[in-house]
Design an enzyme around this catalytic site. Structure first.
Site, PDB file in Angstrom:
ATOM      1  CE1 TYR A 139      -9.739 -38.575   9.442  1.00  0.00           C
ATOM      2  CE2 TYR A 139     -10.667 -40.750   9.101  1.00  0.00           C
ATOM      3  CZ  TYR A 139     -10.825 -39.421   9.418  1.00  0.00           C
ATOM      4  OH  TYR A 139     -12.083 -38.937   9.707  1.00  0.00           O
ATOM      5  CE  LYS A 178     -12.510 -25.611  -0.290  1.00  0.00           C
ATOM      6  NZ  LYS A 178     -13.835 -25.048  -0.649  1.00  0.00           N
ATOM      7  CG  ASP A 195     -17.086 -26.164  -0.655  1.00  0.00           C
ATOM      8  OD1 ASP A 195     -16.378 -26.849  -1.407  1.00  0.00           O
ATOM      9  OD2 ASP A 195     -17.056 -24.923  -0.668  1.00  0.00           O
ATOM     10  CG  ASP A 217     -14.743 -40.694   8.589  1.00  0.00           C
ATOM     11  OD1 ASP A 217     -15.752 -41.420   8.671  1.00  0.00           O
ATOM     12  OD2 ASP A 217     -14.055 -40.382   9.584  1.00  0.00           O
TER      13      ASP A 217
END
Length: 332
Positions: free
Chosen positions: A123, A170, A203, A227
């Site tokens: 972002y 991740k 995930d 987000d």
């Protein structure tokens, strides 16, 4: 008397901000509201969706209550929300997610908090075209920002008697960027021995949240994951219309609903103002008006649980005005 910047926004923004202002008054708190335009209304008036005058108002008053603003998809001006957070260094996005008795949802008694880093990651908006065949975006993760958001999450947990912080990442694939975020969170955790710390791959976390959200307490995440996960969590308790949010920095805070501007229903008097009312309660907490904040929360809970006056998205037929009036009566 407190002075606070009020940003009505566009779409349903003016309707839901008016409702939030009304419940604050019903709770007995007098606020001098300084109006500032952002979004489409500001673009028409100033030629920019994020005018310097609005930013200056928030900097001066330190606190703002903000309605939703429209962000064009794939074209037009850049997100006003992202620009505002970066202009004011509002580095922490705070989204408490809590079940409402009486609202049909996949789970009951959900009570968790999403803490999202607000200033970097994808972002940051560093992207460019590669000829006419591809586009590239740069994922920026810094140790400074990661440490700042990690310590915000641990401090929040400590002050609000939360027991556990989970860092989400991740790092198994993005070993440098997400690896840096994870390592920094692990280092910060050592300074908070009374708070349990764990980490979860993004995930796997998403799967857990739709199977057993009660496993989690405070989640701390980089910008993009935060987000997405914050909206997922809103779905666990009935939707975006029931979840408040705050963007907090070292010198101030902006309180805003997490839902969009819903231009398709603007002006029809059917918008659900619950999320922004809960933002108003968070604002009052920051202003030291905790008793009034709890009055607002209890009033909302009573009206919804007893189905006194529900807007259409909550399963009723009441207008925004009727819903607001019912909450004001419950507060008094």
């Amino acid at each position: 008397m407190h002075t606070v910047t009020l940003i009505p926004g566009d779409g349903i923004g003016p309707e839901v901000t008016a409702a939030a202002v009304e419940v604050i008054a019903a709770a007995g708190i007098k606020i001098n509201w300084e109006i500032a335009d952002m979004g489409i209304t500001a673009l028409e008036k100033y030629g920019t969706p994020l005018p310097d005058e609005a930013i200056a108002s928030v900097k001066k008053n330190k606190f703002a209550l903000k309605g939703p603003v429209t962000t064009p998809v794939g074209k037009g001006f850049r997100s006003v929300n992202v620009g505002l957070r970066q202009a004011l260094n509002l580095y922490a996005n705070l989204r408490p997610v809590k079940s409402f008795p009486g609202i049909p949802s996949p789970f009951s008694s959900v009570d968790l908090v999403v803490v999202r880093e607000n200033t970097e990651d994808l972002y940051a908006g560093v992207e460019h075209n590669i000829g006419n065949v591809a586009a590239e975006a740069v994922k920026i993760i810094t140790k400074e920002a990661s440490n700042r958001i990690a310590r915000f999450a641990f401090q929040y947990a400590l002050e609000h008697r939360r027991k556990k912080v989970t860092a989400v990442h991740k790092a198994n694939i993005l070993k440098l960027s997400d690896g840096l975020f994870l390592n920094t969170c692990q280092a910060a955790a050592r300074d908070y021995p009374d708070i349990e710390f764990s980490d979860r791959i993004i995930d796997a976390l998403c799967m857990d949240l739709v199977l057993a959200p009660h496993k989690y307490d405070v989640l701390v995440l980089p910008n993009l994951y935060g987000d997405i996960v914050s909206d997922l969590c809103a779905g666990l308790v009935g939707g975006l219309g029931l979840v408040p949010g705050a963007n907090i920095g070292t010198e101030g805070a902006v309180f805003e609903a997490v839902h969009g501007s819903a231009p398709d229903i603007a002006g029809k008097g059917i918008a659900n103002p619950t999320a922004l009312m809960l933002c108003a309660a968070m604002l009052l907490d920051q202003l030291g008006e905790t008793t009034a904040a709890e009055k607002i929360r209890r009033g909302i809970e009573q009206v919804i649980e007893e189905k006194i006056a529900l807007t259409r998205d909550l399963g009723g037929s009441s207008s925004t005005r009727e819903f607001t009036e019912a909450i004001c009566r419950a507060i008094v």
